[in-house]
Design an enzyme around this catalytic site. Structure first.
Site, PDB file in Angstrom:
ATOM      1  N   LYS A 201       0.847  -1.184   0.000  1.00  0.00           N
ATOM      2  CA  LYS A 201       0.000   0.000   0.000  1.00  0.00           C
ATOM      3  C   LYS A 201       0.887   1.239   0.000  1.00  0.00           C
ATOM      4  O   LYS A 201       1.908   1.273   0.686  1.00  0.00           O
ATOM      5  CB  LYS A 201      -0.871  -0.040   1.265  1.00  0.00           C
ATOM      6  CG  LYS A 201      -1.778   1.133   1.455  1.00  0.00           C
ATOM      7  CD  LYS A 201      -3.051   0.985   0.650  1.00  0.00           C
ATOM      8  CE  LYS A 201      -3.850   2.297   0.657  1.00  0.00           C
ATOM      9  NZ  LYS A 201      -4.694   2.387  -0.546  1.00  0.00           N
ATOM     10  N   PHE A 202       0.522   2.257  -0.781  1.00  0.00           N
ATOM     11  CA  PHE A 202       1.281   3.508  -0.778  1.00  0.00           C
ATOM     12  C   PHE A 202       0.561   4.536   0.082  1.00  0.00           C
ATOM     13  O   PHE A 202      -0.625   4.796  -0.109  1.00  0.00           O
ATOM     14  CB  PHE A 202       1.449   4.042  -2.204  1.00  0.00           C
ATOM     15  CG  PHE A 202       2.218   5.321  -2.261  1.00  0.00           C
ATOM     16  CD1 PHE A 202       3.591   5.330  -2.054  1.00  0.00           C
ATOM     17  CD2 PHE A 202       1.574   6.535  -2.485  1.00  0.00           C
ATOM     18  CE1 PHE A 202       4.312   6.518  -2.079  1.00  0.00           C
ATOM     19  CE2 PHE A 202       2.291   7.727  -2.511  1.00  0.00           C
ATOM     20  CZ  PHE A 202       3.661   7.712  -2.304  1.00  0.00           C
ATOM     21  N   LEU A 203       1.282   5.098   1.035  1.00  0.00           N
ATOM     22  CA  LEU A 203       0.715   6.117   1.929  1.00  0.00           C
ATOM     23  C   LEU A 203       1.027   7.494   1.378  1.00  0.00           C
ATOM     24  O   LEU A 203       2.188   7.846   1.200  1.00  0.00           O
ATOM     25  CB  LEU A 203       1.371   6.018   3.305  1.00  0.00           C
ATOM     26  CG  LEU A 203       0.778   5.123   4.376  1.00  0.00           C
ATOM     27  CD1 LEU A 203       1.519   5.361   5.684  1.00  0.00           C
ATOM     28  CD2 LEU A 203      -0.698   5.409   4.557  1.00  0.00           C
ATOM     29  N   LYS A 237      17.198  13.105   4.779  1.00  0.00           N
ATOM     30  CA  LYS A 237      16.779  13.692   6.043  1.00  0.00           C
ATOM     31  C   LYS A 237      17.519  14.995   6.303  1.00  0.00           C
ATOM     32  O   LYS A 237      18.720  15.095   6.021  1.00  0.00           O
ATOM     33  CB  LYS A 237      17.071  12.704   7.184  1.00  0.00           C
ATOM     34  CG  LYS A 237      16.244  11.423   7.067  1.00  0.00           C
ATOM     35  CD  LYS A 237      16.778  10.319   7.960  1.00  0.00           C
ATOM     36  CE  LYS A 237      16.025   9.026   7.705  1.00  0.00           C
ATOM     37  NZ  LYS A 237      16.686   7.867   8.314  1.00  0.00           N
ATOM     38  N   GLU A 288      11.828  -0.321   6.294  1.00  0.00           N
ATOM     39  CA  GLU A 288      13.012  -1.160   6.119  1.00  0.00           C
ATOM     40  C   GLU A 288      13.839  -1.135   7.395  1.00  0.00           C
ATOM     41  O   GLU A 288      13.571  -0.362   8.307  1.00  0.00           O
ATOM     42  CB  GLU A 288      13.861  -0.662   4.941  1.00  0.00           C
ATOM     43  CG  GLU A 288      14.433   0.725   5.149  1.00  0.00           C
ATOM     44  CD  GLU A 288      15.428   1.123   4.070  1.00  0.00           C
ATOM     45  OE1 GLU A 288      15.930   0.240   3.346  1.00  0.00           O
ATOM     46  OE2 GLU A 288      15.720   2.320   3.970  1.00  0.00           O
ATOM     47  N   ARG A 292      23.149  -0.694  10.282  1.00  0.00           N
ATOM     48  CA  ARG A 292      24.396   0.060  10.525  1.00  0.00           C
ATOM     49  C   ARG A 292      24.111   1.176  11.509  1.00  0.00           C
ATOM     50  O   ARG A 292      22.961   1.418  11.871  1.00  0.00           O
ATOM     51  CB  ARG A 292      24.855   0.678   9.201  1.00  0.00           C
ATOM     52  CG  ARG A 292      23.732   1.496   8.581  1.00  0.00           C
ATOM     53  CD  ARG A 292      24.163   2.298   7.387  1.00  0.00           C
ATOM     54  NE  ARG A 292      23.023   2.759   6.609  1.00  0.00           N
ATOM     55  CZ  ARG A 292      22.280   3.818   6.887  1.00  0.00           C
ATOM     56  NH1 ARG A 292      22.530   4.547   7.945  1.00  0.00           N
ATOM     57  NH2 ARG A 292      21.253   4.162   6.105  1.00  0.00           N
ATOM     58  N   VAL A 295      23.364   8.277  10.679  1.00  0.00           N
ATOM     59  CA  VAL A 295      23.806   9.667  10.834  1.00  0.00           C
ATOM     60  C   VAL A 295      23.195  10.269  12.100  1.00  0.00           C
ATOM     61  O   VAL A 295      23.870  10.937  12.888  1.00  0.00           O
ATOM     62  CB  VAL A 295      23.391  10.493   9.592  1.00  0.00           C
ATOM     63  CG1 VAL A 295      23.650  11.974   9.818  1.00  0.00           C
ATOM     64  CG2 VAL A 295      24.105   9.998   8.340  1.00  0.00           C
TER      65      VAL A 295
HETATM   66  P1  ADP Z   1      15.165   2.674  -0.078  1.00  0.00           P
HETATM   67  O1  ADP Z   1      15.766   1.503   0.627  1.00  0.00           O
HETATM   68  O2  ADP Z   1      15.356   2.608  -1.561  1.00  0.00           O
HETATM   69  O3  ADP Z   1      15.542   3.985   0.511  1.00  0.00           O
HETATM   70  P2  ADP Z   1      12.608   2.665   1.350  1.00  0.00           P
HETATM   71  O4  ADP Z   1      11.763   1.452   1.479  1.00  0.00           O
HETATM   72  O5  ADP Z   1      13.344   3.114   2.557  1.00  0.00           O
HETATM   73  O6  ADP Z   1      13.589   2.491   0.091  1.00  0.00           O
HETATM   74  O7  ADP Z   1      11.722   3.838   0.829  1.00  0.00           O
HETATM   75  C1  ADP Z   1      12.286   5.087   0.487  1.00  0.00           C
HETATM   76  C2  ADP Z   1      11.243   6.179   0.628  1.00  0.00           C
HETATM   77  O8  ADP Z   1      10.144   5.948  -0.261  1.00  0.00           O
HETATM   78  C3  ADP Z   1      10.632   6.240   2.004  1.00  0.00           C
HETATM   79  O9  ADP Z   1      11.398   7.042   2.878  1.00  0.00           O
HETATM   80  C4  ADP Z   1       9.270   6.840   1.717  1.00  0.00           C
HETATM   81  O10 ADP Z   1       9.382   8.242   1.600  1.00  0.00           O
HETATM   82  C5  ADP Z   1       8.918   6.275   0.361  1.00  0.00           C
HETATM   83  N1  ADP Z   1       8.094   5.064   0.512  1.00  0.00           N
HETATM   84  C6  ADP Z   1       8.516   3.785   0.506  1.00  0.00           C
HETATM   85  N2  ADP Z   1       7.489   2.924   0.692  1.00  0.00           N
HETATM   86  C7  ADP Z   1       6.379   3.682   0.824  1.00  0.00           C
HETATM   87  C8  ADP Z   1       4.977   3.410   1.041  1.00  0.00           C
HETATM   88  N3  ADP Z   1       4.533   2.158   1.129  1.00  0.00           N
HETATM   89  N4  ADP Z   1       4.143   4.443   1.113  1.00  0.00           N
HETATM   90  C9  ADP Z   1       4.587   5.716   0.997  1.00  0.00           C
HETATM   91  N5  ADP Z   1       5.866   6.050   0.798  1.00  0.00           N
HETATM   92  C10 ADP Z   1       6.762   5.059   0.712  1.00  0.00           C
END
Ligand code: ADP
Length: 454
Positions: A201-203, A237, A288, A292, A295
């Site tokens: 799901k995308f938020l 960030k 995720e 490690r 920062v």
């Molecule tokens: P990566 O390992 O490539 O950085 P992430 O899974 O951490 O990938 O996702 C990177 C960014 O993408 C997140 O910080 C968020 O902003 C956005 N994102 C990832 N998954 C979702 C989700 N399911 N809904 C909304 N935003 C998402």
């Protein structure tokens, strides 16, 4: 304890690791590239080894050169810092094969949590909240369509091996989903040599809240509460704070404990961060796990009093965690601003070059982690972060006031930095009232630009 630790990194984190190693009575070896020949942190190391030219693939990413530097200097451990090889399981494996302790998780734990599909699977088993989505890797288009139908659009297609935002595609309907599946998979093959994708799901609007964890080789794992990192630009960030404001204590503890369970299940040694998105109704979904030191780790150090880098070194040396969960409590509030050598008024153009003036703030509750001093030349080759400004206050209001005062005291020139942007962000109602989501900075910058163009 180790007698000599090689630091496979540079800049502020190299200095941070030197400080921790010294307190533990270990010597340090810094590897460096030709571009970092004059790096002030190198003076603080006991030994230095040049490992190649400026471009990272020819130096900081060269496993062979780093290992031979460790062997010739008789280092018995390697700390990878963050970035570069920190999340490279092959590097951790080569270290083990060469009988050099890797200060971090085993290659197995790193791979398990680094692969987003297997990490989701473990999280599900540990009761860590995850996004609704496909049970595992998507094999057939029909399966993806059925899952998306069930969880509702928009959905996001993500690469199992993903990192750095690559291999991700958002889909708002069936047609977009079909296209997203193949393009995300192709991008993942090109970037990671693994085309496996899954969907969740995308938020649209969410905050970024993450949980700091520590694990040892004896099956112990604890959490050190959370941080909010919602102030981002292009997924980078800018401001981090802890504890994450506006998260009810019971919910906070539940999510933090679930993160510690996940780390324990992975037989994880060292520092790990479980990243979550939090939606408007306060629900958490795991993004995720970063395997490690991060920062923003000082934020947690300020509110818990725990030296995370020392803990991770001790754990890699086989010692049990020096703290149990009941020893960890939160005092006050901490904020960190990443000071980048970028011009925020000029599309964040990098500002390499000589820093003539570098006068860091100080005083009660102010910490500056930086490798820079006046006369230092910022090389164009690496990350633009030149300092981390961290404050601690009795509460969030005091921490914000302290940060604003510290920013006003900080003098860096002639290069431009992100300090003025931080100063503005700290005064926005969105930040002050914790009424924000991960795109608020981008929206503010767009509005500022539009106003300036009029
Ligand atoms: P990566 O390992 O490539 O950085 P992430 O899974 O951490 O990938 O996702 C990177 C960014 O993408 C997140 O910080 C968020 O902003 C956005 N994102 C990832 N998954 C979702 C989700 N399911 N809904 C909304 N935003 C998402």
């Amino acid at each position: 304890m180790f007698s000599r630790i090689l630091i496979a990194n540079r800049g502020e984190i190299a200095l941070r690791i030197i400080r921790a190693a010294r307190e533990l009575g270990a010597e340090t070896v810094c590897v460096y590239s030709e571009a970092d020949r004059d790096g002030p942190w190198l003076e603080q190391a006991d030994h230095r080894v040049c490992i190649g030219p400026g471009p990272a693939p020819e130096s900081y990413l060269r496993i062979d050169r780093i290992i031979s530097a460790a062997e010739t200097t008789h280092a018995d451990a390697i700390h990878p810092g963050y970035g570069f090889l920190a999340e490279n399981a092959q590097f951790a494996e080569v270290c083990r094969d060469c009988q050099i302790a890797f200060i971090g998780p085993s290659p197995e734990a790193m791979s398990l949590l680094g692969d987003k599909v297997s990490c989701r699977d473990m999280a599900r088993q540990s009761g860590t909240p995850i996004f609704p989505g496909s049970p595992g890797e998507i094999e057939e288009e029909e399966e993806a369509l059925a899952v998306a139908e069930k969880i509702g659009y928009p959905v996001i297609v993500k690469a199992a091996a993903g990192g750095g935002g690559r291999g991700m595609r958002i889909a708002h309907d069936e047609t977009e989903l079909v296209a997203a599946l193949s393009s995300a998979s192709q991008e993942a093959v090109a970037a990671f040599g693994n085309g496996a994708v899954y969907i969740e799901k995308f938020l649209e609007r969410a905050r970024h809240v993450e949980v700091q964890c520590l694990g040892d080789q004896h099956g112990n794992a604890i959490h050190l509460y959370n941080r909010d990192c919602t102030s981002q630009r292009r997924h980078q960030k800018l401001i981090e704070e802890g504890p994450a404001p506006g998260v009810p204590e019971a919910l906070r503890d539940e999510v933090c404990e679930s993160a510690a369970r996940l780390i324990r299940a992975a037989k994880y040694c060292g520092a790990a961060t479980c990243e979550f998105l939090m939606d408007g109704s306060g629900d958490f979904y795991m993004l995720e796990v970063n395997t490690r030191i991060q920062v923003e780790h000082p934020v947690t150090e300020m509110i818990t009093g725990v030296d995370l880098v020392k803990e991770m070194i001790r754990c890699a040396a086989g010692e049990p965690l020096s703290l149990s969960q009941s020893d960890i409590s939160v005092t006050g509030h901490s904020i960190e601003c990443r000071v980048n050598a970028e011009d925020p008024d000029n599309d964040f153009r990098p500002q390499p070059g000589v820093v003539d003036t570098f006068q860091a703030p100080g005083g009660f509750g102010v910490r500056v982690d930086s490798h820079v001093r006046a006369g230092y030349r910022v090389p164009p080759n690496y990350d633009s972060m030149i300092a981390k400004l961290i404050v601690h206050g009795r509460d969030r209001t005091e921490a914000i006031a302290r940060m604003k005062s510290a920013i006003d005291e900080f003098r860096i020139g002639p290069i431009k930095t992100t300090l003025p942007l931080h100063r503005r962000l700290l005064e926005t109602p969105q930040f002050v009232d914790v009424d924000f989501d991960i795109h608020y900075v981008e929206r503010l910058l767009e509005a500022e630009q539009a106003a300036a163009a009029k």
